[in-house]
Design a protein around this motif. Structure first.
Motif, short mmCIF file in Angstrom:
data_model
loop_
_atom_site.label_atom_id
_atom_site.label_comp_id
_atom_site.label_asym_id
_atom_site.label_seq_id
_atom_site.Cartn_x
_atom_site.Cartn_y
_atom_site.Cartn_z
N GLN B 104 42.34 30.94 14.13
CA GLN B 104 42.91 29.62 14.39
C GLN B 104 41.90 28.68 15.07
OE1 GLN B 104 46.39 29.79 16.92
NE2 GLN B 104 47.35 28.17 15.74
N LYS B 201 59.43 40.13 22.94
CA LYS B 201 59.15 39.65 21.58
C LYS B 201 57.68 39.30 21.31
CE LYS B 201 61.31 35.92 20.09
NZ LYS B 201 62.32 35.00 19.52
N PRO B 202 57.08 38.39 22.09
CA PRO B 202 55.69 38.04 21.75
C PRO B 202 54.69 39.15 22.07
CG PRO B 202 56.62 36.52 23.40
CD PRO B 202 57.57 37.64 23.25
N VAL B 391 45.66 32.37 10.10
CA VAL B 391 45.41 31.33 11.11
C VAL B 391 46.58 31.26 12.11
CG1 VAL B 391 45.17 28.84 11.43
CG2 VAL B 391 43.87 29.99 9.65
N ALA B 392 47.80 31.40 11.60
CA ALA B 392 48.97 31.31 12.48
C ALA B 392 49.31 32.68 13.08
CB ALA B 392 50.16 30.76 11.69
N GLU B 395 51.98 32.88 15.94
CA GLU B 395 53.36 32.70 15.48
C GLU B 395 53.83 33.95 14.73
OE1 GLU B 395 53.81 28.91 13.67
OE2 GLU B 395 55.99 29.03 13.61
N GLU B 398 55.62 36.52 16.75
CA GLU B 398 57.02 36.24 17.08
C GLU B 398 57.95 36.97 16.12
OE1 GLU B 398 58.69 33.94 19.34
OE2 GLU B 398 56.79 34.29 20.36
N GLN B 402 60.57 39.82 16.71
CA GLN B 402 61.99 39.57 16.41
C GLN B 402 62.58 40.73 15.62
OE1 GLN B 402 63.93 36.55 17.27
NE2 GLN B 402 65.43 38.14 16.85
#
Lengths: 295, 432
Positions: B104, B201-202, B391-392, B395, B398, B402
């Protein structure tokens, strides 16, 4: 000096004062206006994960409508707001009455009663995180010592919102109590004397005199707490980060993550402006209510 | 599969740097930027804390002033995002996790290119070839070297030798052994939590990735998210079952702080947590004599431990990248990394790991020996893929978290949990 000359001098003085204060006023207005205008502008932009930016028009706002997380966050925000506000107003009024009538209460005890709201929310969050830890915390130890079943507290999707509301109420009920106490001290003694002469019971006096007269003060406290509660962030961030799952993912937490963890500053700005509009709406509604209950 | 298999990376770029560096070393002057001020945005973790113990040494050596801006990890990133989005030169050097944000930040152009400076501006004793070639490779994006490694770390398996002995158990060799041990400990010693790892979660991806890779799973197959593959589901099911059936109550809020506290207090028999936590876990000395350490036990694909390291990057907006590089070079030099190693920061330089003084420190306690042995496995067999190699990446973590939480809390059956995650992750993969 003639009247005309005096008026001229006064006008000149006003003009001078305005000129001297103008830079400070302009600076203050710019400091307030710039972030707001900038955020509005950001709300019309889209950012990729790599920070590339382009104009998006109303796309961020139309995305809100179909974003399940937004609606969930809104629901969590409202649930937390209502639950916390009710708890804080009920217990705040009760604590104010206790402090008002316990005239002999030593100053140190009064200070202790109101001390939680002087604690930084981050410290309060850390403290309660330790107390409510299902394995190592004191809360479950006490429950089990009393023969009650332990709870998962902040780790339970069902109980996380009531638990966060309790933590916030522990911290901010004394603040509400302090405002209400000020209101109680300003109530006219004559109405109480009249009630006493008429033989009104303590409960009736509270119900028919104290509460109606206190309502404007209670609504003021509600306005002040509403602004904070709708922007609820720090305690959740410290204790659950929006979890478990997304059970405590308020709009504020969601917007923060979208902006600062996923780098979508444009959508985060749209989320935060929507939240700001909700806060304004709530404040306006309470202001109308305050007007209605004023005496 | 885009997994960065560290052990398989080629060392050529680093060797080229090393050869050129020798030619330049003679002209090198530490005092070249005397009087300048370098600003360092630090994550306030044990790695930077150990480094900054020697801040005065850097200032004395170079005549520069080091201004430190230290925050907790998430706050540090928020500050960095703000600074970089504003194209500000406020920060010269920052700490970064290439495995998390490397793709990123590189795509956003936030990293300064260190390739030339690592060739042309190096002190005689810097020895760039002595740094972990695998970590250097992991910090290279589009042919540009973006950061220099500060440490090597990864999740390892902590277990209580006394409880294992009491319950008649051997050190686990496979994931299946871990489940068997957890089941037995549950009945043998009901006062302790049999197994604990990350449930927040993260934070889940850090430990879950190791299990997924041990099972032979991959995050992406044919350009699509692969959590619903047989291996993906096996990893999701095993990880969440271990935490649900044998983990502590409230494990969905557990990250390294809670895990270390639980294990250190003697209330967990097995913990799967970062090698960096050794110092915290051993704090007070209660666990010093009854802890065994291993890389996470093998799955069907053997042991593919997660191996990452903090790096030091120069901001692309810095107005003084060369002065900033001097600080990076000093901080990642053999001398400083040896000092940090003696404080329990695993060195990213094999030469430091073999140093006599460091070996003496390691040999003082059996648990330190096991720690180093586990780190050696991480260094040779590790994968730096934590979450999706896209790149993400932040995210993507997450959605992995989850899915695991959905299973721990029994909110969804596994097919739905992995399908929901795959759907969201496919959208992330498709993002440019």
């Amino acid at each position: 000096m003639s009247d005309a000359a005096a008026t001229l001098t006064q006008d000149r003085q006003k003009l001078e004062m305005a000129a001297l204060s103008a830079p400070a006023v302009l600076f203050t207005v710019a400091m307030i206006a710039f972030p707001v205008v900038y955020t509005i502008w950001l709300g019309f932009q889209t950012f990729t994960s790599t920070g590339k930016q382009s104009f998006a028009g109303l796309a961020n706002y139309s995305k809100l409508i179909s974003d399940v997380e937004f609606w969930h966050g809104l629901w969590i925000t409202i649930a937390l707001f209502v639950l916390s506000l009710v708890l804080q107003l009920v217990f705040g009024v009760w604590l104010a009455l206790v402090l008002f009538h316990a005239k002999r209460l030593p100053g140190i005890v009064r200070s202790l009663f109101i001390s939680p709201f002087m604690m930084p929310p981050v410290v309060a969050g850390m403290m309660w995180l330790v107390i409510l830890d299902p394995s190592l915390g004191a809360a479950n130890y006490i429950l089990q010592s009393c023969g009650l079943p332990p709870s998962d507290w902040l780790a339970s999707p069902t109980w996380v919102i009531p638990t966060v509301a309790l933590i916030d109420s522990w911290q901010w009920t004394p603040y509400v109590a302090l405002i209400v106490l000020g209101g109680l001290q300003s109530l006219p003694p004559s109405v109480y004397e009249a009630a006493q002469i008429d033989g009104a019971s303590a409960f009736k006096t509270f119900q028919r005199i104290t509460l109606p007269l206190l309502l404007p003060t209670i609504v003021t406290a509600a306005i002040l707490r509403s602004v904070d509660l709708l922007r609820f962030f720090d305690i959740i961030y410290i204790t659950t980060q929006g979890g478990p799952g997304n059970a405590s993912n308020t709009l504020n937490i969601y917007g923060f993550r979208v902006g600062f963890e996923f780098f979508n500053i444009g959508y985060a700005s749209a989320l935060m402006l929507t939240l700001t509009a909700i806060v304004f709406g709530a404040v306006l509604a309470f202001n109308r209510l305050r007007g209605a209950v004023a005496w | 599969m885009k997994t960065r298999m560290l052990a398989t990376h080629v060392a050529l770029p680093v060797l080229v740097i090393a050869v050129s560096a020798q030619a330049q070393a003679a002209d090198f002057d530490w005092m070249k930027f005397k009087g300048k001020t370098v600003t360092f945005l630090a994550n306030n973790n044990p790695v930077s804390q150990a480094l900054l113990t020697y801040k005065a040494d850097f200032e004395k050596l170079t005549g520069m002033t080091l201004k430190v801006d230290a925050y907790q990890e998430q706050q540090m990133r928020q500050r960095l995002v703000t600074v970089m989005n504003a194209n500000s030169d406020e920060v010269d050097v920052f700490m970064t996790l290439p495995s998390r944000e490397g793709e990123q930040f590189a795509a956003a152009g936030w990293y300064g290119d260190l390739t030339a400076m690592a060739k042309n501006e190096v002190a005689k004793d810097y020895d760039p070839s002595g740094l972990s070639q695998a970590l250097l490779k992991a910090a290279t994006f589009g042919g540009k070297l973006t950061s220099m490694p500060m440490n090597i770390e990864g999740p390892i398996f902590y277990y209580r030798t006394d409880i294992f002995k009491k319950c008649g158990l051997e050190a686990p060799k496979t994931i299946k052994d871990v489940e068997v041990a957890a089941e037995k400990i549950k009945t043998c010693d009901s006062a302790v939590t049999p197994f604990v790892s990350r449930g927040l979660k993260p934070a889940v991806a850090y430990t879950f990735s190791n299990m997924l890779h041990n099972f032979g799973g991959a995050y992406i197959a044919n350009g699509k998210s692969n959590l619903c593959s047989a291996k993906g589901k096996e990893a999701l099911d095993t990880y969440s079952r271990l935490l649900r059936d044998f983990g502590p109550p409230g494990v969905v809020n557990y990250s390294f702080q809670q895990i270390s506290a639980l294990y250190r207090s003697g209330r967990a028999a097995m913990a799967f947590e970062s090698s960096n936590e050794l110092r915290t876990v051993m704090d007070g000395g209660a666990r010093l004599k009854d802890t065994g350490l291993l890389p996470f036990p093998a799955g069907e694909a053997g042991q593919v431990p997660t191996t990452i390291g903090w790096g030091m990057a120069v901001s692309s907006h810095s107005k003084q990248p060369e002065a900033a590089w001097y600080f990076v070079q000093w901080a990642t030099s053999p001398e400083v990394q040896k000092k940090m190693a003696l404080q329990g920061i695993a060195p990213p330089r094999p030469s430091v790991a073999k140093d006599a003084e460091y070996r003496k420190w390691i040999d003082e306690e059996p648990v330190r020996k096991e720690w180093q042995a586990a780190l050696d496995v991480l260094a040779t067999k590790g994968s730096s893929e934590v979450g999706y190699p896209i790149v993400a990446n932040p995210e993507s973590r997450e959605f992995i978290g989850q899915a695991v939480q959905d299973l721990i809390l029994k909110q969804k059956p596994i097919d739905q949990a992995c399908a929901d995650a795959d759907k969201a992750l496919d959208a992330l993969i498709a993002q440019k």
